[in-house]
Structures are given as C-alpha cells and as structure tokens.
Design an enzyme around this catalytic site. Structure first.
Site, PDB file in Angstrom:
ATOM      1  CG  ASP A   1     134.196 -20.699   7.495  1.00 26.16           C
ATOM      2  OD1 ASP A   1     133.984 -21.929   7.442  1.00 26.16           O
ATOM      3  OD2 ASP A   1     135.138 -20.207   8.130  1.00 26.16           O
TER       4      ASP A   1
ATOM      5  CE  LYS B   1     136.545 -23.090   8.465  1.00 23.67           C
ATOM      6  NZ  LYS B   1     137.019 -21.878   9.132  1.00 23.67           N
TER       7      LYS B   1
ATOM      8  CB  THR C   1     137.119 -13.076   4.828  1.00 20.96           C
ATOM      9  OG1 THR C   1     138.155 -13.381   5.786  1.00 20.96           O
ATOM     10  CG2 THR C   1     135.867 -12.640   5.542  1.00 20.96           C
TER      11      THR C   1
ATOM     12  CB  CYS D   1     138.208 -18.923   6.848  1.00 24.13           C
ATOM     13  SG  CYS D   1     138.034 -18.597   8.624  1.00 24.13           S
TER      14      CYS D   1
HETATM   15  N1  TIU Z   1     135.672 -17.505   8.058  1.00 24.66           N
HETATM   16  C1  TIU Z   1     136.512 -16.515   8.342  1.00 24.66           C
HETATM   17  O1  TIU Z   1     137.149 -15.955   7.469  1.00 24.66           O
HETATM   18  N2  TIU Z   1     136.568 -16.106   9.676  1.00 24.66           N
HETATM   19  C2  TIU Z   1     136.876 -14.827  10.066  1.00 24.66           C
HETATM   20  O2  TIU Z   1     136.894 -14.541  11.261  1.00 24.66           O
HETATM   21  N3  TIU Z   1     137.102 -13.936   9.074  1.00 24.66           N
HETATM   22  C3  TIU Z   1     137.292 -12.569   9.218  1.00 24.66           C
HETATM   23  O3  TIU Z   1     137.641 -11.936   8.222  1.00 24.66           O
HETATM   24  N4  TIU Z   1     137.067 -11.990  10.392  1.00 24.66           N
END
Ligand code: TIU
Length: 236
Positions: free
Chosen positions: A26, A131, A160, A164
C-alpha cells in the site's frame, strides 16, 4: 535454490531466495501524499516518507537478484459495492471513502490517489494485488499466486506498520508463510505504534515472524548470485 542468511530479530533466518517474495504494502499516494485517505483520517502523512528510500533499495535488490516482487493497493470499486458500510461511515462525509479529493475520489481504484507513488512504481510483470481490506489475503488471489510460485517466505515492507502490514503478516503467518518484516521499509502515522508493532512481531521467539532491515536484507542478497537476465543485460 539459493540459500542466504538474513540478520534478524529474534534470530537470523536462512531462506531460499527462489521461494521468497518481496511484498510492498500500500505505498499509495492516498496514504503518503496530502489530500488522500491518510490525511482525511487526520494524519500527518509526512511521517510515512521515511519508508520510501528503504523500499526503493529493497525493490532494486529484489529485482537484481530475481526475487518475486508483489505490490498491494488498498481501494474499492467506483460504485463502493465492495466497501463495507461500517468502513465507509467512519469518515467525515466530505472526506470519506469515495468522496472527491484533490487526487480524485478517495481510496477508489483508478483514481490518481490510488496509484502507487512514482518512486516505487511496479515493474512490468510484477503482480499488483488490489485489496478491499487491510490484509492482502482477504478477498484477493494473493495466496493462489504465492502457492503457484512455490513461495514460502515473505519479506515485507509498506504502510502502515500496525494496520495493513500487521494484518497482512498475521494472515500470512496463519497460512504458513515465514514473514520477515524489513522494519525501516515500514512506517506509521504513529511512531510509537510503528516501534511497538515491530516488537510485537518478533516478541515471544518470533510469534508472528522476524524483524530485519533493508540493509540486512541487501547484505544477505549480496551473498547470492545476480539473476541471469540482469547479468545478460550488463555491459562487459
Ligand atoms: N494501508 C493501510 O495501512 N491502511 C490504513 O488505513 N492505514 C492506516 O493507518 N489508517
């Protein structure tokens, strides 16, 4: 088969690079740049920038040594039919998933904000997993792709750390993959969650996996021969 040993916590791990994939989770404009999903949630998105250069180096090394590389993107269909109401309703109406923002509609596939940041663009042929959830295995074909490739080990970075990355590592761990998290390739809007998230993975003898660093992975891969295509393309 090419065996290399990666320095890691709680202990070094020996892996076959032919059975190892590098996964970058991500690293999208929606999380790293102003005006996207991350900022809509009230976060300082500049905190994620630290992971970009380590991820770039990890990707370069993976490609040089012929490891499989997989990218993921969190996002939803334009009609939001795959977005649970419980997820959408958590944002302010003007900034929720699907709302119009400076990078297009927030967290919607095909919009500019949904793209992976240019510094970490996927190379031709590298799978990109779209995803709808936090984990990369939920409602995707990731497990099938990895199994068909004979993958046993994942080297993981992205954002993060505690959302995720953690969800994906937990899903992968329960599906039998060895997860090596490159800590400096991950980042969080909450530095303390990043630190604790990494500690949680390696605690209890590596309850969820191993924690390493981009430089330790690069050092380990430098023990391995470079991939054949790369050597053929090189000037004498
Ligand atoms: N990719 C991911 O971690 N999605 C989130 O929404 N992370 C947050 O920390 N908000």
């Amino acid at each position: 088969m090419t065996l290399v040993t990666i320095d890691a916590t709680p202990r070094p791990i020996r892996i076959d690079t032919a059975r190892t994939a590098v996964m970058v989770i991500d690293m999208q404009r929606d999380f790293l740049e102003p005006g996207g999903f991350g900022e809509s949630l009230g976060n300082d998105v500049s905190l994620l920038a630290a992971a970009v250069e380590p991820c770039r180096q990890l990707l370069a090394a993976a490609r040089k040594h012929g490891l499989m590389v997989i990218h993921t993107r969190e996002g939803h269909r334009a009609d939001l039919s795959d977005a649970p109401r419980a997820k959408v309703e958590r944002g302010l109406p003007a900034q929720c998933i699907g709302a119009a923002g400076p990078m297009g509609r927030i967290l919607i596939r095909g919009e500019a904000g949904h793209d992976i940041i240019p510094a970490l663009s996927p190379a031709a042929g590298e799978p990109v997993i779209d995803k709808p959830g936090k984990g990369a295995f939920y409602a995707t074909d990731l497990h099938a792709i990895l199994r068909n490739h004979g993958t046993e080990n994942l080297i993981v970075g992205g954002v993060t750390t505690e959302v995720c990355v953690h969800t994906t590592v937990r899903e992968a761990n329960d599906r039998g993959y060895r997860c090596i998290v490159a800590g400096d390739c991950c980042a969080s809007y909450f530095p303390e969650f990043h630190e604790t998230g990494l500690r949680m993975i390696a605690a209890q003898g590596g309850i969820l996996g191993w924690v390493s660093s981009s430089q330790s992975v690069l050092a380990a891969l430098s023990q391995a021969p470079r991939n054949v295509q790369d050597q053929q393309g090189e000037q004498p």
